[in-house]
Design a protein around this motif. Structure first.
Motif, PDB file in Angstrom:
ATOM      1  N   SER A  12       8.430  -7.073  -1.473  1.00 11.80           N
ATOM      2  CA  SER A  12       7.526  -5.950  -1.768  1.00 11.80           C
ATOM      3  C   SER A  12       6.068  -6.423  -1.765  1.00 11.80           C
ATOM      4  O   SER A  12       5.155  -5.668  -1.412  1.00 11.80           O
ATOM      5  N   LEU A  13       5.858  -7.676  -2.130  1.00 14.61           N
ATOM      6  CA  LEU A  13       4.497  -8.242  -2.083  1.00 14.61           C
ATOM      7  C   LEU A  13       3.985  -8.276  -0.636  1.00 14.61           C
ATOM      8  O   LEU A  13       2.823  -7.963  -0.357  1.00 14.61           O
ATOM      9  N   ALA A  14       4.890  -8.596   0.292  1.00 17.58           N
ATOM     10  CA  ALA A  14       4.503  -8.630   1.711  1.00 17.58           C
ATOM     11  C   ALA A  14       4.051  -7.247   2.174  1.00 17.58           C
ATOM     12  O   ALA A  14       3.084  -7.115   2.932  1.00 17.58           O
ATOM     13  N   GLN A  15       4.712  -6.213   1.693  1.00 17.88           N
ATOM     14  CA  GLN A  15       4.338  -4.838   2.055  1.00 17.88           C
ATOM     15  C   GLN A  15       2.926  -4.520   1.608  1.00 17.88           C
ATOM     16  O   GLN A  15       2.186  -3.812   2.289  1.00 17.88           O
ATOM     17  N   LEU A  16       2.528  -5.050   0.450  1.00 21.04           N
ATOM     18  CA  LEU A  16       1.175  -4.798  -0.059  1.00 21.04           C
ATOM     19  C   LEU A  16       0.145  -5.652   0.667  1.00 21.04           C
ATOM     20  O   LEU A  16      -0.955  -5.198   0.975  1.00 21.04           O
ATOM     21  N   LEU A  17       0.529  -6.890   0.957  1.00 21.68           N
ATOM     22  CA  LEU A  17      -0.430  -7.825   1.573  1.00 21.68           C
ATOM     23  C   LEU A  17      -0.759  -7.441   3.005  1.00 21.68           C
ATOM     24  O   LEU A  17      -1.924  -7.421   3.413  1.00 21.68           O
ATOM     25  N   SER A  18       0.277  -7.174   3.778  1.00 26.48           N
ATOM     26  CA  SER A  18       0.073  -6.921   5.209  1.00 26.48           C
ATOM     27  C   SER A  18       1.292  -6.155   5.743  1.00 26.48           C
ATOM     28  O   SER A  18       2.237  -6.772   6.262  1.00 26.48           O
ATOM     29  N   PRO A  19       1.270  -4.817   5.600  1.00 27.69           N
ATOM     30  CA  PRO A  19       2.468  -4.024   5.906  1.00 27.69           C
ATOM     31  C   PRO A  19       2.926  -4.107   7.356  1.00 27.69           C
ATOM     32  O   PRO A  19       4.100  -3.860   7.638  1.00 27.69           O
TER      33      PRO A  19
END
Ligand code: MLT
Length: 201
Positions: A31-38
């Motif tokens: 989910s962090l990846a979705q926020l960082l760079s979707p």
């Protein structure tokens, strides 16, 4: 290494290498990846070491005291695995940005300390100095975001500053964001990291 690979919608966006904390796994930071760079592809890896059943990326002798031989061995193992995964999944090996928390941030830091070409950049949540006395490679043009804690009981503010100056000494451009939530991976530091990521890449 046990991992998850997800293809992103933008083949030119950096591939996010996700590295969990002690006791975590390859699902934790998706989910962090979705926020960082979707739009990024994601390579999320599980650490190969078990400490009382808890996955980690390298052995430690005690809290904050690392087994340096194992750390160096595991760092190369992860470095080689990224190259292998780039062949398997067809992504650009030179376009990988790590995002790690705690033990995962420490192995990401170790990749930076050992190899000039391991990472295009890194987002490090509560990292420590992975090892001392090593001549760092040239990290010019490698942007690094550090989320540190003024009251982090595992990584002191002084150690965060030491890591910052070691990376800067190797030429990296380092942005430090301070929180006062102990060793926790807080939502606000993730939002700061996402703002930084958009500007850096
Ligand atoms: C480490 O062992 O990498 C650090 O102490 C952080 C952690 O507890 O995982």
């Amino acid at each position: 290494m046990k991992h998850i690979f997800q293809n992103g919608s933008d083949p030119n966006a950096p591939v996010l290498l996700l590295l969990h904390g002690t006791g975590g796994n390859e699902h934790d930071l998706l989910s962090l990846a979705q926020l960082l760079s979707p739009s990024s592809s994601v390579l999320s890896v599980r650490g190969n070491v078990l400490e009382n059943g808890m996955p980690r990326f390298f052995r430690r002798l005690a809290e904050g005291i690392f087994d340096e031989e194992d750390l160096t061995f595991r760092t190369k193992e992860l470095y080689d695995f990224i190259a292998e995964a780039s062949e398997t999944y067809g992504f650009n090996r030179d376009n990988v940005v790590a995002a790690g928390y705690s033990n995962g941030a420490n192995i990401a830091g170790s990749l930076l300390f050992h190899y000039a070409d391991a990472l295009r950049g890194a987002v490090l949540h509560h990292p420590m100095v992975p090892l001392r006395g090593l001549a760092l490679p040239d990290l010019t043009n490698v942007p690094v975001f550090i989320a540190a804690g003024t009251n982090d009981p595992i990584c002191s503010a002084a150690e965060s500053e030491e890591l910052t100056s070691l990376l800067q000494g190797a030429g990296a451009s380092v942005t430090v964001h301070w929180e006062n939530n102990g060793h926790r991976l807080s939502a606000s530091e993730v939002y700061q990291a996402a703002d930084w990521f958009r500007a850096a890449f």
